[in-house]
Enzyme design. Structure first.
Site, PDB file in Angstrom:
ATOM      1  N   THR A  90       0.848  -1.190   0.000  1.00  0.00           N
ATOM      2  CA  THR A  90       0.000   0.000   0.000  1.00  0.00           C
ATOM      3  C   THR A  90       0.883   1.240   0.000  1.00  0.00           C
ATOM      4  O   THR A  90       2.076   1.166  -0.310  1.00  0.00           O
ATOM      5  CB  THR A  90      -1.010  -0.030   1.163  1.00  0.00           C
ATOM      6  OG1 THR A  90      -1.963   1.021   0.993  1.00  0.00           O
ATOM      7  CG2 THR A  90      -0.335   0.139   2.515  1.00  0.00           C
ATOM      8  N   ASN A  91       0.314   2.388   0.307  1.00  0.00           N
ATOM      9  CA  ASN A  91       1.101   3.631   0.306  1.00  0.00           C
ATOM     10  C   ASN A  91       0.686   4.473   1.505  1.00  0.00           C
ATOM     11  O   ASN A  91      -0.131   4.054   2.314  1.00  0.00           O
ATOM     12  CB  ASN A  91       0.906   4.365  -1.020  1.00  0.00           C
ATOM     13  CG  ASN A  91      -0.552   4.639  -1.292  1.00  0.00           C
ATOM     14  OD1 ASN A  91      -1.208   5.376  -0.564  1.00  0.00           O
ATOM     15  ND2 ASN A  91      -1.092   4.019  -2.334  1.00  0.00           N
ATOM     16  N   ARG A  92       1.242   5.664   1.607  1.00  0.00           N
ATOM     17  CA  ARG A  92       1.057   6.468   2.820  1.00  0.00           C
ATOM     18  C   ARG A  92      -0.254   7.245   2.869  1.00  0.00           C
ATOM     19  O   ARG A  92      -0.496   7.981   3.822  1.00  0.00           O
ATOM     20  CB  ARG A  92       2.215   7.448   2.976  1.00  0.00           C
ATOM     21  CG  ARG A  92       3.541   6.782   3.215  1.00  0.00           C
ATOM     22  CD  ARG A  92       4.619   7.811   3.509  1.00  0.00           C
ATOM     23  NE  ARG A  92       5.939   7.222   3.411  1.00  0.00           N
ATOM     24  CZ  ARG A  92       6.501   6.489   4.366  1.00  0.00           C
ATOM     25  NH1 ARG A  92       5.852   6.284   5.497  1.00  0.00           N
ATOM     26  NH2 ARG A  92       7.694   5.970   4.198  1.00  0.00           N
TER      27      ARG A  92
END
Ligand code: CTP
Length: 410
Positions: free
Chosen positions: A217-219
């Protein structure tokens, strides 16, 4: 609590009845006041047995009314017909908590105390939040009265399930302040600039599965997308929030579609934009996903693990193609997360993705971009317009995006 533009200087009559939940109305009066509204609290006689007028006066900074008769004394109205003035000036009347007794009065036109007289004289939306023991709320008389009020145009908030002061459990609890505020925003905004328009907003970082345990995933936390969805509700739009974010409460009034991967978001977006006025792609969509998803948990073996990745579909490109065929969404807004050459990269994205508006973030700043409540952006439009917005709240950026969409739709 931050100011809410929609509530700025709005007159809200908050009618409070004699329920144990009356203490929650203190917090509501306080938050509404902090948000910028002018809150005139009206207490029934029973409400004063639970919370004193002084408490409401302290949080609202305004006189509190309770007595229809004794002009000039504390709790009385400034003049014998001032209750009409209060009713006429109101932008919204909220009765929270509403007891079975007050519901019955309002449903049947009894007007024997200040709250019920004002409710009869208003020319603004009436929001009613019943709160009582579960058995009482289930009572056919109460159900009938709620239904009657609903049919007459009042907005009734379904109480929540949970445990009562009696020790019993059931449905009948007054929703918490944030939820009540959300309902007030929904009702106050419903005739706004975007009333009748469907807006699709995406939010959060997608999750691409590796195996049953892990994902990439990402931030992104979804905060900016959720703020845009709230601003759209405030403007009266029918909002569909397609979210890959976890743990954020959806704005009251928005329809939440929970997704996880880029592919599930793509499907939800394409289905929902088909009859929409605008799409705002605030989500941080993964550009790559694992080529295969292992059915079993991947065990550790070698020192290095190679995980082949493959491109996901670009959702905005798919929307562009669908829009060329159908004309929907009428407006497409994208975001750009950039760590260098912000304006150049963003303007390339605006062109290639066929957008009307693009909001570009510099994700390297600590006080903007991911996970914080503030943001600093540059808005680019297809006419070459470039508008810089200095550090502000994500709510303010949300309002800006919605204002621009309103302008584009005209
Ligand atoms: N976006 C999309 N589908 C993807 C990736 C991104 O629709 N598979 C959307 C995002 O929601 C955003 C816009 O495209 O509105 C730009 O996203 P961004 O991550 O900044 O750019 P990318 O197109 O992914 O390009 P790059 O990562 O190479 O900068």
């Amino acid at each position: 609590m931050e100011a809410i533009a929609l509530l700025q200087d709005k007159r809200i009559v908050l009618g409070v009845c004699g329920s144990i939940a009356a203490y929650k109305a203190v917090d509501l009066a306080s938050k509404l006041t902090q948000a910028g509204a002018r809150v005139d609290v009206v207490l029934t006689a029973a409400a004063q047995r639970f919370v004193s007028p002084l408490t409401f006066q302290a949080v609202s900074g305004r006189p509190v009314y309770s007595d229809l008769w004794s002009a000039g004394s504390p709790g009385a109205l400034p003049s014998h017909i001032a209750h009409i003035g209060l009713a006429e000036a109101a932008d919204l009347m909220a009765v929270a908590p509403a007891t079975a007794n007050t519901l019955a009065k309002l449903a049947h036109g009894f007007a024997d105390d200040l709250l019920s007289v004002i409710a009869m004289a208003i020319d603004c939306p009436l929001l009613i939040a019943p709160a009582m023991d579960g058995k009482m709320y289930e009572n056919p008389a109460v159900r009938d009265n709620c239904e009657r009020l609903r049919q007459r145009g009042a907005d009734l908030i379904e109480p929540e399930a949970g445990r009562f002061a009696s020790g019993l459990s059931g449905i009948g609890r007054l929703p918490e302040t944030d939820s009540m505020l959300g309902h007030i925003r929904r009702v106050m905004g419903r005739d706004g600039e975007l009333a009748g328009h469907k807006l699709v907003v995406t939010a959060g970082g997608t999750r691409e599965s590796i195996d049953p345990v892990r994902f990439i995933t990402n931030r992104s936390t979804g905060k900016q997308g959720y703020a845009i969805a709230q601003a759209a509700v405030d403007a009266g739009a029918d909002v569909v929030l397609i979210s890959a974010a976890a743990g954020l409460p959806a704005p009251v009034g928005a329809t939440l579609v929970a997704v996880d991967s880029a592919e599930s978001m793509r499907q939800a977006v394409l289905a929902n934009v088909a009859d929409s006025s605008a799409l705002v792609m605030a989500a941080a969509v993964a550009d790559y996903r694992p080529r295969t998803v292992s059915e079993q948990k991947i065990k550790k073996s070698d020192d290095n693990l190679n995980l082949p990745l493959t491109r996901t579909a670009d959702i905005l490109m798919a929307v562009k193609a669908q829009r060329a065929q159908t004309g929907y969404p009428m407006i497409a807004v994208g975001f750009a997360a950039e760590s260098e050459n912000l304006v150049e990269n963003a303007s390339d994205k605006l062109q290639s993705k066929g957008l009307d508006l693009l909001i570009a973030n510099d994700i390297t700043a600590a006080d903007a971009g991911f996970a914080v409540d503030t943001n600093r952006v540059v808005a680019l439009d297809m006419d070459g317009g470039l508008h810089q917005i200095d550090l502000t709240s994500k709510a303010a950026i949300g309002a800006y995006v919605i204002e621009r969409i309103g302008g584009l739709l005209q």
